[in-house]
Design an enzyme around this catalytic site. Structure first.
Site, PDB file in Angstrom:
ATOM      1  N   PHE A 185      -0.263   0.185   3.395  1.00 52.96           N
ATOM      2  CA  PHE A 185      -1.712  -0.703   3.201  1.00 52.96           C
ATOM      3  C   PHE A 185      -1.821  -1.465   1.875  1.00 52.96           C
ATOM      4  CE2 PHE A 185      -5.985  -1.554   2.560  1.00 52.96           C
ATOM      5  CZ  PHE A 185      -6.513  -1.962   3.839  1.00 52.96           C
ATOM      6  N   ASP A 223       2.132  -0.887  -6.350  1.00 50.92           N
ATOM      7  CA  ASP A 223       0.829  -1.299  -5.809  1.00 50.92           C
ATOM      8  C   ASP A 223       0.010   0.190  -6.181  1.00 50.92           C
ATOM      9  OD1 ASP A 223      -1.661  -1.242  -4.693  1.00 50.92           O
ATOM     10  OD2 ASP A 223      -1.165  -2.077  -2.827  1.00 50.92           O
ATOM     11  N   LYS A 245      -9.545  -1.729  -8.062  1.00 51.48           N
ATOM     12  CA  LYS A 245     -10.386  -0.720  -7.485  1.00 51.48           C
ATOM     13  C   LYS A 245     -11.171  -0.066  -8.841  1.00 51.48           C
ATOM     14  CE  LYS A 245      -8.960   0.352  -2.742  1.00 51.48           C
ATOM     15  NZ  LYS A 245      -9.894  -0.403  -2.260  1.00 51.48           N
TER      16      LYS A 245
END
Length: 401
Positions: free
Chosen positions: A141, A226, A255
């Site tokens: 994801f 990531d 984030k």
């Protein structure tokens, strides 16, 4: 109708149904606790998918934002501003790299990493034009843009959005032999999550990440990590890669970099990678804006102390000890994760992940399900041990343990 019902009804009427949130409407939050429009308090055990690593309303971050709000919030990159150089310098140092390319959202940062890898492949590695390939892992994801879903194996995210962007090869996560077989002369990068979050907090086999690092170095391929969810303290170290002594060529961050205050993301690498860009080839009006830089600078300063990493490591050890006690009792099939991050597979006999999340919500604990049977637990790193234990008590009660 209650205030909650009115708010949800209005949202259902006037917003696209691209999310299926739990039926709680938050009005106020502080630390690890959120209060809804009815005045009910909930323990946040999700932390905005790691965007709120430092808790809701962290005073250091709020004060940094307030101070910057009174000065300047946006210049666009048409001009320099006085927070940009310091932000890039400090974030590069935290990562042990030389250069930073700031963006806003995680998906933007992944897109930037993809463009960077292709540009580097053509200009530095010498891959023939139009043939650059990036190898990715199944169950990944990385976001939901059209390019990113082109290399997703999640049909819910992918279906009905084609035609898809070419140039990617998918191999099983954790399978080093499959990865080695996929890497060829046209491969410019391997893009991986060191821990797969949306897939259910999947931790790869020991030795996998060092194997990826070794393979990519030998074959002249970029290793892009990531760390949007896994990085910046969540796993008990600054980066999830740190647990196995691995330093990728490229970090993709987001984030928690914005502290839950503003969206901030970045691609961080050395000059031989990010130095391929020339003016006009990539950009973002809001990327690296003064407000974002002010908040992210404070995030970097907080991480430099090591306090939050240590807290995640110590509380994470306790979290996993308590969760693993639930395995084998009939309610929990498996527990995975690292630090203050866990995926808990619920036995079908006890309900779906969504049903367990709803039952926990009724007991004033907020988590979120994924892939049908799994709930994810990722509280803010500032959560107290007492609050964490209370949240675990509610989980035990919901599971009948």
């Amino acid at each position: 109708m209650t205030s909650t019902e009115r708010s949800i009804a209005a949202a259902e009427s006037h917003s696209a149904h691209n999310y299926h949130p739990l039926p709680v409407v938050v009005a106020y939050a502080e630390g690890a606790w959120m209060t809804d429009v009815e005045g009910r308090r909930y323990l946040d055990m999700l932390a905005g998918y790691s965007a709120l690593n430092f808790g809701h309303g962290n005073r250091r971050l709020i004060n940094a934002a307030k101070a910057q709000l009174d000065r300047v919030t946006l210049t666009s990159r048409a001009f320099h501003h006085d927070r940009f150089a310091e932000f890039c310098t400090e974030l590069a140092a935290l990562c042990g790299k030389e250069m930073v390319l700031p963006m806003n959202t995680g998906a933007e940062a992944v897109e930037t990493a993809v463009k960077t890898a292709r540009k580097w492949g053509y200009k530095v590695k010498g891959v023939p034009d139009g043939r650059a390939k990036i190898v990715v892992a199944g169950n990944n994801f990385h976001g939901r843009t059209t390019t990113i879903i082109s290399f997703s194996t999640d049909e819910e995210a992918r279906a009905d959005f084609g035609p898809y962007t070419p140039g990617f090869e998918i191999v099983p996560y954790g399978d080093l032999a499959a990865l080695e077989a996929a890497v060829d002369d046209d491969t410019v990068a391997v893009l991986l999550e060191p821990i797969q979050g949306e897939a259910g907090v999947l931790v790869p086999p020991a030795g996998y990440l060092p194997g990826v690092r070794r393979l990519t170095a030998e074959r002249g391929v970029l290793f892009i990590a990531d760390e949007i969810q896994s990085g910046l303290g969540r796993t008990g170290d600054t980066f999830a890669c740190d647990h196995e002594g691995v330093v990728p060529d490229v970090y993709v961050l987001g984030k928690a970099l914005g502290g839950g205050v503003v969206p901030v993301s970045a691609v961080v690498a050395n000059r031989d990678v990010l130095g391929v860009y020339r003016p006009g080839e990539h950009g973002s009006t809001f990327g690296g804006n003064p407000l974002a830089c002010a908040v992210a600078l404070e995030v970097v300063a907080m991480l430099k102390s090591g306090e939050f990493q240590q807290r995640a490591a110590e509380l994470g050890e306790h979290l996993h000890h308590e969760l693993n006690l639930l395995v084998g009792g009939g309610a929990v099939d498996a527990v995975r994760g690292r630090g203050l991050w866990a995926g808990v597979d619920i036995s079908p006999s006890h309900g779906t992940g969504r049903q367990i999340s709803e039952r926990l919500m009724e007991r004033r604990v907020l988590v979120k399900d994924t892939h049908g049977s799994t709930i994810r637990i990722a509280p803010p790193l500032v959560i107290s041990k007492e609050d964490l234990d209370w949240g675990l008590d509610q989980l035990r009660a919901v599971l009948g343990g």
